[in-house]
Design an enzyme around this catalytic site. Structure first.
Site, PDB file in Angstrom:
ATOM      1  CD  GLU A 216      -2.949  -0.819  -0.036  1.00  0.00           C
ATOM      2  OE1 GLU A 216      -3.008   0.298  -0.590  1.00  0.00           O
ATOM      3  OE2 GLU A 216      -3.586  -1.809  -0.448  1.00  0.00           O
TER       4      GLU A 216
ATOM      5  CB  CYS B 250      -2.143   6.939   2.191  1.00  0.00           C
ATOM      6  SG  CYS B 250      -3.256   5.948   3.178  1.00  0.00           S
TER       7      CYS B 250
ATOM      8  CD  GLU C 263       1.861  10.333  -0.803  1.00  0.00           C
ATOM      9  OE1 GLU C 263       2.953   9.752  -0.870  1.00  0.00           O
ATOM     10  OE2 GLU C 263       0.857   9.851  -0.259  1.00  0.00           O
TER      11      GLU C 263
END
Ligand code: NAD
Length: 479
Positions: free
Chosen positions: A249, A283, A381
């Site tokens: 992940e 996230c 990100e």
């Protein structure tokens, strides 16, 4: 409390490790949470050896024993959620209510998998050959390496450790370097839970040393990783080279679409919560706000007014909405992206710099830029309280912008149109979709995970966790 020392846990023993590293409190840099020692590669390898040695017995253990142990752990975490939440708030920096909520979530996850230990399914089918029985059963995958990030230091370890143990695997857990206290707290509870020695091990140290030693160890059977895309992809290559079963992940750059027909109060709450709460260090954070032209100006004005009321400060203080950035390194990353926002020609709409706290900490104002889809702050990100707002001509344009990213963890839409909500749920290229809800905030009993660069391998959580933590056996018997 500042004298507390956090140790590793191998084969049922506490292992001090080398040195005395400060476990920093990001909201009060003068008072560390505690100190910890780090392991070298040889001792990390011993943890995998211990997990390998414990596997044969534990993999055949009574599921009631596993259920009772996980239930004990879940009950204790729930009973101590205020204390554990306080530790989390001091160590990672999210606000006390968020931290207590995360501790409670961790306890609930252990309890969920306590139940799952007693519900491991199998199948029996009619054979295509006369006089033959076919059975399909699930067996533990083996010795599982868990490598976790710092942003949910109780919940993410819980949603990996609990299913691993429930399905009869043994564990070596490596937390992120900056959250040894939460990792130690989990290990301390597990050390009193009745687990046979070696079934659960926790190793403190750097990713490059301790994490690598785990991944390279021939007795490791599977690796579950949550963290950044660069680390995840590097580990993925190593895992592929030795055919290690993996679950990854990784990062996100999650869009929240706001259509002209949206309830703007809901949309602003979803945006501010999703982009900035937990200091934007989720996230699942909505770091790209994609707003239809017709309501763009009004949305921005309302978001600015809402952000002006947001209080940044000590996470233990009542009324604080956003705590500090978790580390100096993450703060530097956030500040460099704020600079990139300016350099790429973005218009600063809110925040843009550091905030003074009552104590010395990594406080940063929630920062919003009007940006172009090609700007770095709209594509990469950041993992901090920095978000970009983009204009969309209409729904189709908004959907195209939402999907125009290498990531695919989650995607949100605010709309009152059933037609657009339904279309978005089907066409958003993400593992999770939210309608009129913040992109961050999920249930513990249903699958969690993404697509594209955000994830690799089977989903986490809920019953879907069995895909990773078990392997299937097909047995034929002449009747
Ligand atoms: P990171 O990749 O820097 O570190 C994650 C873990 O990997 C840490 O425990 C670290 O020590 C370890 N590691 C680093 N290098 C290693 C190596 N060479 N070998 C083995 N292990 C190594 O990530 P982070 O900064 O701790 O966490 C932030 C990232 O996590 C963000 O990108 C965020 O999106 C992601 N994240 C994803 C999810 C999700 O479920 N998709 C959830 C939370 C966080």
């Amino acid at each position: 409390m500042s004298e507390q020392r956090f140790s590793s846990y191998i084969a049922g023993q506490w292992v001090e490790g080398d040195g005395s590293h400060a476990d920093e409190n990001p909201s009060d840099l003068d008072v560390p949470v505690g100190h910890y020692g780090t392991l070298d590669a040889a001792r990390a390898a011993q943890a995998v050896d211990a997990a390998g040695a414990a596997l044969p017995a534990w993999s055949l253990s009574n599921p009631q024993q596993r259920a009772d142990i996980l239930d004990f752990v879940g009950s204790e975490i729930l009973a101590r959620k205020a204390e554990l939440g306080r530790l989390l708030a001091r160590e990672e920096g999210k606000t006390l209510p968020e931290s207590i909520g995360e501790a409670a979530r961790a306890g609930q996850i252990f309890k969920f998998f306590a139940g799952e230990a007693l519900r491991i399914p199998g199948e029996k089918l009619a054979s295509t050959r006369p006089g033959v029985d076919v059975e399909i059963t699930r067996e533990p995958v083996g010795t599982v390496g868990i490598i976790a990030p710092w942003n949910f230091p109780l919940a993410i370890p819980a949603w990996k450790i609990a299913p691993a143990l429930a399905y009869g695997n043994t564990v070596v857990f490596k937390p992120a370097e900056i959250v040894p206290g939460c990792a130690w707290a989990i290990a301390e509870i597990l050390s009193r839970s009745g687990l046979p020695e070696g079934v659960f091990n926790m190793v403190l140290g750097s990713g490059r040393v301790v994490g690598q030693a785990m991944v390279e160890h021939p007795k490791l059977d599977a690796l579950t990783f949550t963290g950044s895309v660069p680390t995840g992809h590097a580990l993925l290559k190593q895992a592929a080279a030795r055919a290690l079963k993996v679950q990854m992940e990784m990062g996100g750059k999650n869009p929240l679409v706001v259509l002209a027909d949206a309830d703007l109060d809901t949309a602003v709450e979803c945006a501010v919560n999703g982009a900035f709460f937990s200091t934007g260090q989720r996230c699942t954070a909505s770091s790209r706000l994609i707003v239809e032209n017709a309501v763009y100006d009004e949305f921005v004005a309302r978001a600015q007014a809402r952000l002006a009321k947001v209080r940044v400060g000590d996470p233990l203080e009542a009324g604080i909405d956003i705590g500090p950035v978790a580390s100096r390194q993450q703060l530097d990353t956030d500040l460099s992206y704020i600079q990139a926002g300016h350099d790429d020609g973005g218009e600063l709409l809110a925040g843009g710099g550091r905030v003074e706290g009552k104590t010395k900490g990594h406080y940063l104002a929630p920062t919003l830029f009007a940006a172009k889809p090609s700007d770095r702050i709209a594509r990469e990100e950041i993992f901090g309280p920095v978000a970009a707002v983009l204009r969309a001509d209409d729904y189709e344009h908004a959907l195209a912008l939402a999907n125009d990213t290498e990531f695919g963890l989650c995607a949100g839409i605010c709309t009152t149109s059933l037609k657009h909500a339904t279309h978005f749920k089907r066409h958003a290229q993400a593992g999770m979709v939210m309608v009129n809800l913040p992109t961050a905030g999920v249930d513990p009993h249903v699958p969690f995970g993404g697509r594209k660069a955000s994830s690799y391998g089977p989903r986490e959580q809920g019953r879907y966790a069995a895909e990773f933590y078990t392997t299937v056996k097909t047995a034929y018997t002449a009747a």
